[in-house]
Design an enzyme around this catalytic site. Sequence first.
Site, PDB file in Angstrom:
ATOM      1  N   CYS A  81       0.829  -1.211   0.000  1.00 30.61           N
ATOM      2  CA  CYS A  81       0.000   0.000   0.000  1.00 30.61           C
ATOM      3  C   CYS A  81       0.866   1.264   0.000  1.00 30.61           C
ATOM      4  O   CYS A  81       1.497   1.562  -1.002  1.00 30.61           O
ATOM      5  CB  CYS A  81      -0.993  -0.048   1.151  1.00 30.61           C
ATOM      6  N   ILE A 101      -7.321  -0.533   1.429  1.00 30.54           N
ATOM      7  CA  ILE A 101      -7.708   0.612   2.263  1.00 30.54           C
ATOM      8  C   ILE A 101      -7.136   1.880   1.652  1.00 30.54           C
ATOM      9  O   ILE A 101      -5.921   2.100   1.668  1.00 30.54           O
ATOM     10  CB  ILE A 101      -7.196   0.450   3.710  1.00 30.54           C
ATOM     11  N   HIS A 135      -3.302  -5.092   1.676  1.00 32.35           N
ATOM     12  CA  HIS A 135      -2.706  -5.314   2.999  1.00 32.35           C
ATOM     13  C   HIS A 135      -2.765  -6.792   3.413  1.00 32.35           C
ATOM     14  O   HIS A 135      -3.675  -7.172   4.156  1.00 32.35           O
ATOM     15  CB  HIS A 135      -3.490  -4.520   4.052  1.00 32.35           C
ATOM     16  N   GLU A 165      -1.132  -8.212   5.592  1.00 33.74           N
ATOM     17  CA  GLU A 165      -0.887  -8.340   7.035  1.00 33.74           C
ATOM     18  C   GLU A 165      -2.172  -8.214   7.844  1.00 33.74           C
ATOM     19  O   GLU A 165      -2.177  -8.456   9.042  1.00 33.74           O
ATOM     20  CB  GLU A 165       0.158  -7.296   7.490  1.00 33.74           C
TER      21      GLU A 165
HETATM   22  N1  GLN Z   1      -3.793   6.400   0.940  1.00 35.27           N
HETATM   23  C1  GLN Z   1      -2.467   6.180   1.472  1.00 35.27           C
HETATM   24  C2  GLN Z   1      -1.418   6.981   0.709  1.00 35.27           C
HETATM   25  O1  GLN Z   1      -1.704   7.447  -0.354  1.00 35.27           O
HETATM   26  C3  GLN Z   1      -2.111   4.712   1.449  1.00 35.27           C
HETATM   27  C4  GLN Z   1      -3.130   3.944   2.248  1.00 35.27           C
HETATM   28  C5  GLN Z   1      -2.586   2.728   2.940  1.00 35.27           C
HETATM   29  O2  GLN Z   1      -1.372   2.521   3.059  1.00 35.27           O
HETATM   30  N2  GLN Z   1      -3.497   1.927   3.440  1.00 35.27           N
HETATM   31  O3  GLN Z   1      -0.339   7.136   1.178  1.00 35.27           O
END
Ligand code: GLN
Length: 192
Positions: A80, A135, A172, A174
């Site tokens: 992410c 997310i 994610h 994890e």
């Molecule tokens: N939206 C976050 C970003 O742009 C990343 C979201 C996450 O790591 N769950 O940095």
Amino acid sequence: MSVRIGVLALQGDFAEHGAMLGRLDTQAVEVRQPSDMAGIAGLIIPGGESTTIGKLMERYGFREPICHLAETGKPIWGTCAGLILMARDVGRTQPLLNLLDITVERNAFGRQTDSFETDLEIDGISGGPFPAVFIRAPVVRTVGPGVQVLSRLNDGTIVAVRHGRLFGTSFHPELTGDTRLHAGFVEMARQA
Ligand code: GLN
């Protein structure tokens, strides 16, 4: 012998990665400053807020040691926000490591699907689909030569990539009970 895997612990959900590694009998090291990287066989860059993690990374002088780790063939995996930090270009100015020749779009899913869960087929992961939690996730828009696409959503959107021992996932792993991706990463670190 258990390998030491570093988890960059500047911000975000590093503790969850640590718990996952613990389930695999692997020594997880919370990396808060470059000296914590001594003796690690691989590094995970967790999810969180990529702008914040990037700024702290610069402030504490992580760029050189992380790039050095990559050059010495040790595996690095960004999830992410970690994927964002490993990219070459995210369409705005923020500190990036430029370890993967990919362009990324942050927060690529609209408000309604800000967060969702779906099952993914991932190249190299056997035993059925992988439960993936997204997310406020980024997606990979373009990949350069040498970058392998490991997984896509049904509409073709790229959500997992690999170049050699460098990995990036939009989601994610994890946050699920499924240890297959972490186990594969640890195995790669053991061999590297
Ligand atoms: N939206 C976050 C970003 O742009 C990343 C979201 C996450 O790591 N769950 O940095």
